[in-house]
Write a protein that holds these residues in place. Sequence first.
Motif, PDB file in Angstrom:
ATOM      1  N   ILE A 144      -5.756   5.370   8.552  1.00  0.00           N
ATOM      2  CA  ILE A 144      -4.621   5.027   7.700  1.00  0.00           C
ATOM      3  C   ILE A 144      -4.750   5.756   6.365  1.00  0.00           C
ATOM      4  N   GLU A 145      -3.612   5.945   5.739  1.00  0.00           N
ATOM      5  CA  GLU A 145      -3.563   6.504   4.390  1.00  0.00           C
ATOM      6  C   GLU A 145      -3.096   5.402   3.455  1.00  0.00           C
ATOM      7  N   ILE A 146      -3.796   5.232   2.357  1.00  0.00           N
ATOM      8  CA  ILE A 146      -3.410   4.256   1.349  1.00  0.00           C
ATOM      9  C   ILE A 146      -3.134   5.004   0.052  1.00  0.00           C
ATOM     10  N   GLN A 147      -1.921   4.849  -0.434  1.00  0.00           N
ATOM     11  CA  GLN A 147      -1.531   5.443  -1.708  1.00  0.00           C
ATOM     12  C   GLN A 147      -1.349   4.319  -2.721  1.00  0.00           C
ATOM     13  N   ILE A 148      -1.897   4.518  -3.902  1.00  0.00           N
ATOM     14  CA  ILE A 148      -1.772   3.547  -4.984  1.00  0.00           C
ATOM     15  C   ILE A 148      -1.044   4.227  -6.142  1.00  0.00           C
ATOM     16  N   TRP A 149      -0.023   3.553  -6.645  1.00  0.00           N
ATOM     17  CA  TRP A 149       0.637   3.974  -7.881  1.00  0.00           C
ATOM     18  C   TRP A 149       0.328   2.896  -8.912  1.00  0.00           C
ATOM     19  N   TYR A 150      -0.332   3.299  -9.991  1.00  0.00           N
ATOM     20  CA  TYR A 150      -0.769   2.347 -11.006  1.00  0.00           C
ATOM     21  C   TYR A 150       0.332   2.082 -12.027  1.00  0.00           C
ATOM     22  N   SER A 151       0.438   0.824 -12.425  1.00  0.00           N
ATOM     23  CA  SER A 151       1.367   0.436 -13.474  1.00  0.00           C
ATOM     24  C   SER A 151       1.045   1.181 -14.765  1.00  0.00           C
ATOM     25  N   GLN A 152       2.079   1.543 -15.488  1.00  0.00           N
ATOM     26  CA  GLN A 152       1.859   2.153 -16.802  1.00  0.00           C
ATOM     27  C   GLN A 152       1.270   1.143 -17.779  1.00  0.00           C
ATOM     28  N   LEU A 153       1.393  -0.141 -17.466  1.00  0.00           N
ATOM     29  CA  LEU A 153       0.886  -1.208 -18.334  1.00  0.00           C
ATOM     30  C   LEU A 153      -0.409  -1.820 -17.815  1.00  0.00           C
ATOM     31  N   LEU A 154      -1.067  -1.148 -16.888  1.00  0.00           N
ATOM     32  CA  LEU A 154      -2.271  -1.695 -16.258  1.00  0.00           C
ATOM     33  C   LEU A 154      -3.329  -2.001 -17.309  1.00  0.00           C
ATOM     34  N   ASP A 155      -3.848  -3.223 -17.270  1.00  0.00           N
ATOM     35  CA  ASP A 155      -4.915  -3.601 -18.201  1.00  0.00           C
ATOM     36  C   ASP A 155      -6.258  -3.763 -17.494  1.00  0.00           C
ATOM     37  N   SER A 156      -6.318  -3.322 -16.243  1.00  0.00           N
ATOM     38  CA  SER A 156      -7.559  -3.340 -15.464  1.00  0.00           C
ATOM     39  C   SER A 156      -8.141  -1.930 -15.420  1.00  0.00           C
ATOM     40  N   ASP A 157      -9.383  -1.859 -15.012  1.00  0.00           N
ATOM     41  CA  ASP A 157     -10.049  -0.577 -14.851  1.00  0.00           C
ATOM     42  C   ASP A 157      -9.722  -0.002 -13.470  1.00  0.00           C
ATOM     43  N   LYS A 163       7.872   1.208 -12.656  1.00  0.00           N
ATOM     44  CA  LYS A 163       6.741   1.897 -13.277  1.00  0.00           C
ATOM     45  C   LYS A 163       5.742   0.900 -13.844  1.00  0.00           C
ATOM     46  N   TYR A 164       6.080  -0.378 -13.757  1.00  0.00           N
ATOM     47  CA  TYR A 164       5.286  -1.402 -14.418  1.00  0.00           C
ATOM     48  C   TYR A 164       4.608  -2.358 -13.440  1.00  0.00           C
ATOM     49  N   LYS A 165       4.493  -1.932 -12.187  1.00  0.00           N
ATOM     50  CA  LYS A 165       3.732  -2.671 -11.179  1.00  0.00           C
ATOM     51  C   LYS A 165       2.784  -1.703 -10.496  1.00  0.00           C
ATOM     52  N   THR A 166       1.615  -2.196 -10.137  1.00  0.00           N
ATOM     53  CA  THR A 166       0.677  -1.403  -9.335  1.00  0.00           C
ATOM     54  C   THR A 166       1.008  -1.686  -7.874  1.00  0.00           C
ATOM     55  N   VAL A 167       1.414  -0.631  -7.178  1.00  0.00           N
ATOM     56  CA  VAL A 167       1.948  -0.754  -5.823  1.00  0.00           C
ATOM     57  C   VAL A 167       1.081   0.060  -4.861  1.00  0.00           C
ATOM     58  N   ILE A 168       0.843  -0.520  -3.674  1.00  0.00           N
ATOM     59  CA  ILE A 168       0.095   0.156  -2.617  1.00  0.00           C
ATOM     60  C   ILE A 168       1.013   0.354  -1.416  1.00  0.00           C
ATOM     61  N   LEU A 169       0.972   1.568  -0.858  1.00  0.00           N
ATOM     62  CA  LEU A 169       1.675   1.885   0.380  1.00  0.00           C
ATOM     63  C   LEU A 169       0.644   2.292   1.426  1.00  0.00           C
ATOM     64  N   ILE A 170       0.728   1.660   2.615  1.00  0.00           N
ATOM     65  CA  ILE A 170      -0.179   1.963   3.718  1.00  0.00           C
ATOM     66  C   ILE A 170       0.625   2.568   4.857  1.00  0.00           C
ATOM     67  N   THR A 171       0.185   3.733   5.335  1.00  0.00           N
ATOM     68  CA  THR A 171       0.853   4.405   6.451  1.00  0.00           C
ATOM     69  C   THR A 171      -0.197   4.888   7.459  1.00  0.00           C
ATOM     70  N   ASP A 172       0.260   5.166   8.678  1.00  0.00           N
ATOM     71  CA  ASP A 172      -0.627   5.740   9.690  1.00  0.00           C
ATOM     72  C   ASP A 172      -0.947   7.187   9.340  1.00  0.00           C
ATOM     73  N   ALA A 173      -2.186   7.588   9.573  1.00  0.00           N
ATOM     74  CA  ALA A 173      -2.580   8.977   9.387  1.00  0.00           C
ATOM     75  C   ALA A 173      -3.004   9.612  10.710  1.00  0.00           C
ATOM     76  N   ALA A 174      -3.532   8.793  11.635  1.00  0.00           N
ATOM     77  CA  ALA A 174      -3.948   9.295  12.955  1.00  0.00           C
ATOM     78  C   ALA A 174      -4.106   8.125  13.904  1.00  0.00           C
ATOM     79  N   ASN A 175      -3.933   8.419  15.176  1.00  0.00           N
ATOM     80  CA  ASN A 175      -4.081   7.402  16.223  1.00  0.00           C
ATOM     81  C   ASN A 175      -4.341   8.148  17.527  1.00  0.00           C
TER      82      ASN A 175
END
Length: 127
Positions: A64-77, A35-47
């Motif tokens: 492609i689909e990109i999902q971002i899960w933001y850290s609970q401790l994120l200090d960026s905007d 929960k304390y890292k900002t993680v990106i997952l990239i998957t295919d959406a169409a081809n």
Amino acid sequence: MSAVDDAVSILSQASIAGVDAIYGNNLPQEAIDSKYKTVILITDAANSPSSFGNNDFWALNQEIEIQIWYSQLLDSDFDTIEVALMKTFVHQNWQVAAVRQRILDPVSQQLSNTFYFSRTKILKETF
């Protein structure tokens, strides 16, 4: 290279501040549990094939689909990260196909967002 592999490479080289990890196709358990890292997952959406002629096709429309899960401790905007993400792909000749709104996961208490990017890939090889 697949669209996912290309996208992972593009984002890895961009080194966007505030993004801790980028994965293609699936997340390892440690990324799911964090929960304390900002993680990106990239998957295919169409081809899908395009540019038809002579009983063949010469290009692929890829999304492609990109999902971002933001850290609970994120200090960026959030906007700074998301704009950098979009500009990174636009500068690599991808189009922003859709951007969803940020949502809060009720279990992990992490904000997340989903983006879709598309491109037309010209095929150089013949099969």
